[in-house]
Design an enzyme around this catalytic site. Sequence first.
Site, PDB file in Angstrom:
ATOM      1  N   ARG A 168       0.841  -1.219   0.000  1.00  0.00           N
ATOM      2  CA  ARG A 168       0.000   0.000   0.000  1.00  0.00           C
ATOM      3  C   ARG A 168       0.863   1.250   0.000  1.00  0.00           C
ATOM      4  NH1 ARG A 168      -2.663  -0.726   5.240  1.00  0.00           N
ATOM      5  NH2 ARG A 168      -3.494   1.354   4.901  1.00  0.00           N
ATOM      6  N   SER A 183      -5.451  -2.781   9.466  1.00  0.00           N
ATOM      7  CA  SER A 183      -4.003  -2.974   9.592  1.00  0.00           C
ATOM      8  C   SER A 183      -3.571  -2.803  11.060  1.00  0.00           C
ATOM      9  CB  SER A 183      -3.294  -1.957   8.691  1.00  0.00           C
ATOM     10  OG  SER A 183      -1.946  -1.837   9.011  1.00  0.00           O
TER      11      SER A 183
HETATM   12  N1  URA Z   1      -0.275   2.252  10.683  1.00  0.00           N
HETATM   13  C1  URA Z   1      -0.445   0.944  10.380  1.00  0.00           C
HETATM   14  O1  URA Z   1       0.041   0.074  11.101  1.00  0.00           O
HETATM   15  N2  URA Z   1      -1.158   0.641   9.291  1.00  0.00           N
HETATM   16  C2  URA Z   1      -1.710   1.554   8.474  1.00  0.00           C
HETATM   17  O2  URA Z   1      -2.347   1.205   7.505  1.00  0.00           O
HETATM   18  C3  URA Z   1      -1.521   2.901   8.788  1.00  0.00           C
HETATM   19  C4  URA Z   1      -0.804   3.222   9.914  1.00  0.00           C
END
Ligand code: URA
Length: 442
Positions: A168, A183
Site C-alpha cells: 500500500r 491494519s
Molecule cells: N499504521 C499501520 O500500522 N497501518 C496503516 O495502515 C496505517 C498506519
Amino acid sequence: MRMYDVIMKKREGGELSREEINFFIQGYTKGDIPDYQVSALMMAIYFRGMNKRETADLTMAMVNSGQVMELASIDGKKVDKHSTGGVGDKTSLVLAAMVAAAGVPVAKMSGRGLGHTGGTIDKLESFPGFTVTMTPEKFLDNVREHGIAIGGQTSDLAPADKKLYALRDVTATVDNLSLIASSIMSKKIAGGADAIVLDVKTGSGAFMKELDSSFALAREMVDIGCNVGRETVAVVTDMDQPLGFAIGNILEVREAIETLRGNGPSDLTRLCMTLGSHMLVLGGLTSKIDEAWSVLEEIISSGKGLAKLKEFVKAQGGEPAPVDDPSLFPSARLIKDLPAVTSGYVKRIRADLIGKASLILGAGRETKESSIDLMVGMVLHKKIGDHVTKNECLATVYANDEKRMKETLPIIREAFCIVPEKVDPDILIKGIVDKNSEERFQ
Ligand code: URA
C-alpha cells in the site's frame, strides 16, 4: 475462486464475502497471488470502500495469517495501547512504566518504525545494552516477575499486514479508513491483548488531518475490537503541534523520564494520565476514570513509576543509571539555539515540518535500511498560544553534522507561525469513542 473475479466484484462496488477475503489474504501471504493483482484490489477498495463486516473479516484474516501471542498464562487483563503516530510522541515510554507500576501487566510488542524519529524500541535502546531480543518464555517470565516486557514485533505476527502495508505504501493506497483500521487492529489483536486503548491523532502532523475523519477512524477501530471480543476505547487527540517539547530519540527519553518524575510538559503529562486512566479501567484496576487518575498521580508523586522504568530497563539488559542521571546519555556535538525573528503569539507549530527537520537531522529512518542517530533532534521552547519576544529562543537544535544542521534551521523557522494578536492554546483531548458512545470536547 479466482483473484480476477474478486477484483472485478470490488471494482463494481460489490461486497466481498468472508471466503473471498480469506482467499486473497491467504493466497497473498503464501505468495500464490502476485503483487499486481493485490495492488489492483487495494485500489478498488480505496475507491469503493468496505463495510464494517468486510473490515472486521479483513482484520481477522490478517490476524490468522500468523501466530497470535498467547498471554493467558499471565494473571490479569492485559491492556495494550496504540498511537496512530505523531511528532514528539513518547507516551508509550511513560505509560508502560506508569501502568505496570499500578499493577496492570504490560506485555507489549513495539516497532522501530520509519519516519521522523525511531519507534519505541529505538528510543529504549538509548539505554546501553537494552534489548528486545528474548525467547517467548523470557518475555512471559519478565511480565510475571516485573509486570512489564516490551518485545520486537516479530514477522510471525500478522505477516499478511506486513506485506500488504508495504504494498500500500508504494501504490498510494495507505489512507483508506478500512485499510488503516484493519491494519492497526490486526497487529494489536495478534499481540494478544485482552483490551486496547487507542490514541487517534488528528491535525497537521497526523494521518487524519480532519477531526471528522479522525473520529470515523476511531469508531471503525473501536467497532472492530469490540466485535472480536477485545474491549476497545479510542481517545482522539491533537497533533496540530508536536507533543511535549522534545523530538529525537534520547531527547524524548529524557523528557519521558522528567514526566515520570512529575516535571514533564503539561500536554504530555495530561495525555499520559488520560490514556493511562483508560488502561487502568480496562485492566479492571478501578471502575472509574477519576479513581484511576488518582492512582496514577500517586504513582508519579511516590516515584514508583520512575522505579518501574529502572526495573524494566535492567530486566531487559539495559543500564538504568541514566534514569537517575540523564546527563549520562551521550549528547550531540553541535547545539544551536534558533531565535525568533519577530515578537507576537505562536499561532501554529507545523508538526509535519518539525518531523521533516528531525528526519534530516538523522533522528528517523527514511528506509528500513537507514541507521538512526539517537543523539540528534530538537527541543522546542514554545507551544501554541505562547508569547514570543524577538530574538527569544524558539528551539534548540542538536546535530552531529554541520550540513544537516544548516539545512534544518529554515525548516524549523518556517514551522513556527507567529502573529501579533493573542491566540488560544489548542485543546489536546478532542474526544472519546467507546463501544456505546462518542463524546466530543469541542
Ligand atoms: N499504521 C499501520 O500500522 N497501518 C496503516 O495502515 C496505517 C498506519
